[in-house]
Design a protein around this motif. Structure first.
Motif, PDB file in Angstrom:
ATOM      1  N   SER A 234       0.805  -1.213   0.000  1.00 28.50           N
ATOM      2  CA  SER A 234       0.000   0.000   0.000  1.00 28.50           C
ATOM      3  C   SER A 234       0.844   1.273   0.000  1.00 28.50           C
TER       4      SER A 234
ATOM      5  N   THR B  31      -8.600  -3.420  -2.545  1.00 26.08           N
ATOM      6  CA  THR B  31      -7.940  -2.575  -3.539  1.00 26.08           C
ATOM      7  C   THR B  31      -8.249  -3.038  -4.956  1.00 26.08           C
TER       8      THR B  31
ATOM      9  N   GLN C  83      -7.535   6.455  -4.901  1.00 27.69           N
ATOM     10  CA  GLN C  83      -6.653   6.235  -3.749  1.00 27.69           C
ATOM     11  C   GLN C  83      -7.344   6.639  -2.447  1.00 27.69           C
TER      12      GLN C  83
ATOM     13  N   SER D 252      -6.506  -6.405   2.409  1.00 26.13           N
ATOM     14  CA  SER D 252      -6.389  -5.144   1.669  1.00 26.13           C
ATOM     15  C   SER D 252      -6.323  -5.351   0.165  1.00 26.13           C
TER      16      SER D 252
ATOM     17  N   VAL E 218     -10.040   4.065  -1.486  1.00 24.70           N
ATOM     18  CA  VAL E 218      -9.474   2.829  -0.939  1.00 24.70           C
ATOM     19  C   VAL E 218      -9.057   3.034   0.513  1.00 24.70           C
TER      20      VAL E 218
ATOM     21  N   THR F 272      -1.934   4.149  -0.807  1.00 30.16           N
ATOM     22  CA  THR F 272      -3.199   3.898  -0.095  1.00 30.16           C
ATOM     23  C   THR F 272      -2.970   3.487   1.356  1.00 30.16           C
TER      24      THR F 272
END
Length: 273
Positions: free
Chosen positions: A8, A208, A180, A204, A183, A13
């Motif tokens: 991330s 995503t 972004q 995640s 998320v 994110t």
């Protein structure tokens, strides 16, 4: 070696830990580009990287011992730093993945940056073989960026005009797209929803991936969230009597593979959505 951050952080994110007891989990890759799968085992590669990291720990007088994870080495920093780093040993694997995907009729456009990684639970962990676990964090990042390319370019242009700079001089991390931001909101909402049962919370990469698939260039965060929440379900496939969320860079990998073994996680995702 080629050492780079994945996950991330690279996608822009990352969300802050919600309290002082939580840590940033910084995922990094150490790719030894002059070695190849026929020259050593997964165990030997992991041992080599582990020795180097152990030497680094000693040189830096780090107090917490190096810890082995299933696919990585875990480097624990001082308590005040509030983060730890997972270092994934890897070898180049682009050509092998390209051949594999093309032979199955899949899109191989992202395969160039694919890597072979270690997994101490793998049946081939101690064997000289071409059959290594696969990953492609760089390719995934490029795929994610492709889903927000127009919004990213527009925001970079606006920032460049405001500071009287050239668009090409504005790095990607200086701007944040609606995708972004959305998320990040979804991941924070997920964490709050599952704070008392973390083992069930949607991972995640599933959030995503489904969010990026569902994004259609919406201009505001609100519009983006509405589009994502309306579209997420349509990108969860049912294949071979199981849920399937393909890795966009390697459709043979299923991000929802654990849902078969732990059906409560599929139920938890549906509940959260």
């Amino acid at each position: 070696p080629n050492v780079y951050v994945q996950g991330s952080f690279r996608l822009g994110t990352t969300i802050r830990p919600s309290n002082d007891a939580e840590e940033y989990d910084v995922d990094s890759v150490c790719e030894l580009q002059k070695l190849a799968k026929p020259s050593l085992t997964q165990l030997q590669l992991k041992t080599l990287i582990g020795m180097e990291i152990e030497a680094y720990c000693k040189a830096q007088s780090m107090k917490k011992p190096l810890r082995e994870g299933r696919r990585c080495w875990v480097l624990e920093y001082a308590d005040g730093a509030q983060f730890h780093m997972d270092v994934v040993p890897a070898l180049p694997n682009g050509q092998s993945v390209r051949v594999l995907l093309e032979s199955r009729g899949f899109d191989a456009r992202w395969a160039k940056t694919a890597i072979a990684i270690t997994d101490n639970k793998s049946a081939t962990y101690t064997a000289i073989t071409d059959d290594w676990p696969r990953s492609n964090p760089k390719g995934y990042c490029e795929w994610f960026k492709s889903r927000m390319a127009t919004a990213l370019e527009r925001r970079k242009r606006m920032l460049a005009e405001s500071v009287k700079a050239r668009v090409e001089d504005i790095p990607d991390y200086k701007v944040r797209t609606p995708l972004q931001a959305a998320v990040m909101i979804l991941k924070r909402h997920r964490d709050n929803t599952f704070k008392d049962r973390k083992e069930d919370r949607p991972i995640s990469v599933i959030i995503t991936t489904l969010a990026a698939h569902s994004y259609n260039g919406e201009e505001t965060i609100g519009e983006t969230l509405a589009a994502i929440l309306a579209g997420m379900n349509s990108h969860i496939l049912w294949r071979d009597n199981r849920y399937w969320i393909p890795n966009p860079t390697d459709p043979l990998e299923n991000f929802a593979d654990k849902w078969l073994e732990y059906p409560e996680r599929a139920s938890a995702f549906a509940e959260w959505l």
